[in-house]
Write a protein that holds these residues in place. Structure first.
Motif, PDB file in Angstrom:
ATOM      1  N   GLU A   1     -29.714  58.898 -41.882  1.00  0.00           N
ATOM      2  CA  GLU A   1     -29.435  60.067 -42.537  1.00  0.00           C
ATOM      3  C   GLU A   1     -28.478  60.220 -43.784  1.00  0.00           C
ATOM      4  OE1 GLU A   1     -29.506  59.609 -39.391  1.00  0.00           O
ATOM      5  OE2 GLU A   1     -30.722  60.574 -38.365  1.00  0.00           O
ATOM      6  N   GLU A   2     -27.306  59.371 -43.188  1.00  0.00           N
ATOM      7  CA  GLU A   2     -26.161  59.239 -44.600  1.00  0.00           C
ATOM      8  C   GLU A   2     -26.532  58.903 -45.925  1.00  0.00           C
ATOM      9  OE1 GLU A   2     -22.361  58.331 -42.595  1.00  0.00           O
ATOM     10  OE2 GLU A   2     -22.779  59.707 -41.219  1.00  0.00           O
ATOM     11  N   ALA A   3     -27.271  57.880 -45.807  1.00  0.00           N
ATOM     12  CA  ALA A   3     -27.669  57.241 -47.372  1.00  0.00           C
ATOM     13  C   ALA A   3     -29.351  57.001 -47.746  1.00  0.00           C
ATOM     14  CB  ALA A   3     -27.497  55.978 -46.429  1.00  0.00           C
ATOM     15  N   LEU A   4     -29.722  58.077 -47.964  1.00  0.00           N
ATOM     16  CA  LEU A   4     -31.109  58.174 -48.394  1.00  0.00           C
ATOM     17  C   LEU A   4     -31.149  58.270 -49.326  1.00  0.00           C
ATOM     18  CD1 LEU A   4     -32.633  60.439 -45.332  1.00  0.00           C
ATOM     19  CD2 LEU A   4     -33.553  58.412 -45.556  1.00  0.00           C
TER      20      LEU A   4
ATOM     21  N   PHE B   1     -36.998  58.722 -37.030  1.00  0.00           N
ATOM     22  CA  PHE B   1     -36.541  60.528 -36.665  1.00  0.00           C
ATOM     23  C   PHE B   1     -35.963  60.227 -36.140  1.00  0.00           C
ATOM     24  CE2 PHE B   1     -39.065  60.661 -40.436  1.00  0.00           C
ATOM     25  CZ  PHE B   1     -38.824  61.672 -41.290  1.00  0.00           C
TER      26      PHE B   1
ATOM     27  N   LEU C   1     -35.765  65.487 -44.989  1.00  0.00           N
ATOM     28  CA  LEU C   1     -35.351  64.265 -44.911  1.00  0.00           C
ATOM     29  C   LEU C   1     -36.744  63.216 -44.773  1.00  0.00           C
ATOM     30  CD1 LEU C   1     -33.639  64.146 -41.512  1.00  0.00           C
ATOM     31  CD2 LEU C   1     -32.053  63.930 -43.246  1.00  0.00           C
TER      32      LEU C   1
ATOM     33  N   ALA D   1     -36.762  60.190 -47.786  1.00  0.00           N
ATOM     34  CA  ALA D   1     -37.732  59.306 -47.439  1.00  0.00           C
ATOM     35  C   ALA D   1     -38.648  58.138 -47.920  1.00  0.00           C
ATOM     36  CB  ALA D   1     -37.448  58.895 -45.540  1.00  0.00           C
TER      37      ALA D   1
ATOM     38  N   ALA E   1     -21.616  54.180 -42.068  1.00  0.00           N
ATOM     39  CA  ALA E   1     -21.760  55.555 -41.325  1.00  0.00           C
ATOM     40  C   ALA E   1     -20.328  55.943 -40.397  1.00  0.00           C
ATOM     41  CB  ALA E   1     -22.964  55.798 -40.098  1.00  0.00           C
TER      42      ALA E   1
ATOM     43  N   ASP F   1     -20.693  59.392 -38.938  1.00  0.00           N
ATOM     44  CA  ASP F   1     -21.001  60.386 -37.819  1.00  0.00           C
ATOM     45  C   ASP F   1     -21.565  59.889 -36.481  1.00  0.00           C
ATOM     46  OD1 ASP F   1     -22.181  61.265 -35.717  1.00  0.00           O
ATOM     47  OD2 ASP F   1     -24.158  62.376 -37.144  1.00  0.00           O
TER      48      ASP F   1
END
Lengths: 145, 287
Positions: free
Chosen positions: A12-15, A34, A52, A56, A89, A91
């Motif tokens: 989720e940090e690099a879409l 997901f 998201l 994607a 990441a 997170d």
């Protein structure tokens, strides 16, 4: 050791296209999962999932839902991969997943272009302290008229 | 762009949709527990590039504190790496000829970098109070749950209910609205910041635990040397009075009053916590 047939795990940090793993391995099958646990634990709304999803869809990714680590490992097996490439990441949740993936398969973590590269770790605690050290370095790349 | 194809698997989620309604239906089926509808704000690089093309750093600097100001709306895209901070930094540099025109916007990107560095440092510790509260109230005296009227948008305060509606329907709020809503919850309703922060993360497209939780703590005063609060005059000015005009509670507005009076009412400290700049200057530190 080089990976000859890796998959890319996109989180989720690099879409975006600046994802260093996608840039480095444009031919590798890539996956976004997901994260069922996160969605449930944080009561993530449909707005966020849709956002998201739309991010994607503009990348060359296979999309799955479920347990992230299990899905990444299953995808690697499905593609007969010898390792996983991903982007660094922040997170802790994603870093825990990365550690668990790395117990099963070689994992390469690539970092993208930083916002500012400081000669030593800055003092944090308050923004003003950090910015005293960082601001001038950020502006070094500015070529004004 | 064509995806490098792995062997097909029937449990892969679909990539082809005729419309957003189809995507909405798929999400409803796959994630029935996820509340609400799609946001009018679209994800993806194409949408992000449209936003970036409209960024005006000098106007941003002048007007960003106003709800109708020239803010960028890039936060959801930056949060999820659709644009990296470095890409946005370079775009700002290309768009300005004088450093002064970009100072505020680059500063704001710096905040994002700062929060991420804090998260790297603190890890899951961002969930905890970073420091003691400076409000004179014990940390344990703040309610652990979000009040139902706030969650439902039925407080009767046009501003707060309006911010709640925008949060829930779009997944985005102007930074100033986030601060007002956070201050209302923590200081007027005496709710623990974590209840509000978790609620924001359910909805915000840019929901990032580091920026979000630490900013809530900044408002609460456990990541700051004083609590952030505001008064009606401040809210009315930066929202062009749009909420107060038709507010059913305008006659008994809880935000009405001087900073001195509100401070006495909200906090239990002997020394003044405020440091309010003169009217007409920039308002107190934003997140």
């Amino acid at each position: 050791m080089d990976l000859s047939n890796p998959i890319v795990w996109v989180h989720e940090e690099a879409l975006g296209p600046a994802n260093p793993a996608l840039e480095d391995c444009p031919q590798a099958p890539a996956l976004f999962v997901f994260d069922d646990d996160w969605i449930k634990a944080q009561s993530i709304s449909r707005k966020r999932l849709g956002f998201l999803y739309e991010c994607a869809l503009e990348l060359p990714l296979t999309l799955r839902r479920g347990d992230v680590v299990a899905e990444v490992l299953a995808f690697a097996k499905r593609c007969d991969a010898d390792g996983v490439v991903t982007s660094g990441a922040v997170d802790p949740r994603l870093n825990r997943y990365a550690s668990r993936i790395n117990r099963e398969l070689p994992l390469w973590i690539l970092d993208g272009d930083p916002f500012v590269e400081l000669p030593r770790p800055p003092r944090l605690g308050r923004f003003s302290r950090y910015w005293r050290e960082a601001e001038a370095v950020v502006w070094e790349d500015f070529r004004g008229s | 762009m064509p995806a490098p194809s792995p062997p097909p698997d029937p449990r892969d989620l679909p990539r082809l949709f005729k419309s957003r309604a189809e995507l909405n239906a798929l999400l409803q089926q796959e994630f029935p527990e996820a509340q609400g509808e799609l946001s009018p704000i679209r994800g993806g690089r194409k949408a992000a590039e449209v936003k970036l093309s409209k960024v005006d750093p000098a106007r941003y600097a002048r007007s960003r504190n106003h709800l109708s100001g020239a803010v960028t709306g890039l936060s959801p895209y930056i949060r999820h790496g659709v644009f990296s901070l470095a890409e946005v930094r370079n775009a700002v540099f290309r768009r300005i000829s004088r450093r002064d025109d970009g100072t505020k916007l680059i500063n704001e990107l710096g905040w994002r970098d700062f929060w991420q560095r804090m998260w790297q440092d603190l890890g899951d510790g961002i969930q905890q109070d970073q420091e003691e509260h400076k409000t004179g109230h014990d940390a344990g005296s703040y309610a652990p749950e979000l009040p139902q009227d706030v969650r439902d948008g039925s407080t009767g305060l046009a501003c707060m209910d309006g911010f709640r509606d925008e949060l829930v329907s779009t997944g985005w709020l102007h930074n100033h609205a986030r601060m007002w809503l956070a201050a209302y919850l923590v200081h007027w309703r005496r709710v623990h910041w974590r209840a509000g922060a978790d609620w924001f993360l359910e909805h915000l497209l840019d929901g990032d635990p580091a920026s979000n939780h630490l900013s809530w703590q900044w408002v609460a005063s456990c990541f700051s040397h004083k609590p952030y609060f505001f008064n009606r005059d401040n809210l009315e000015r930066y929202s062009n009075g749009r909420f107060c005009r038709d507010c059913a509670s305008a006659g008994q507005c809880p935000f009405e009053g001087s900073y001195d009076a509100l401070e006495d009412q909200l906090f239990a400290v002997s020394a003044p916590v405020r440091d309010v700049p003169a009217r007409g200057r920039a308002q107190r530190r934003r997140r």
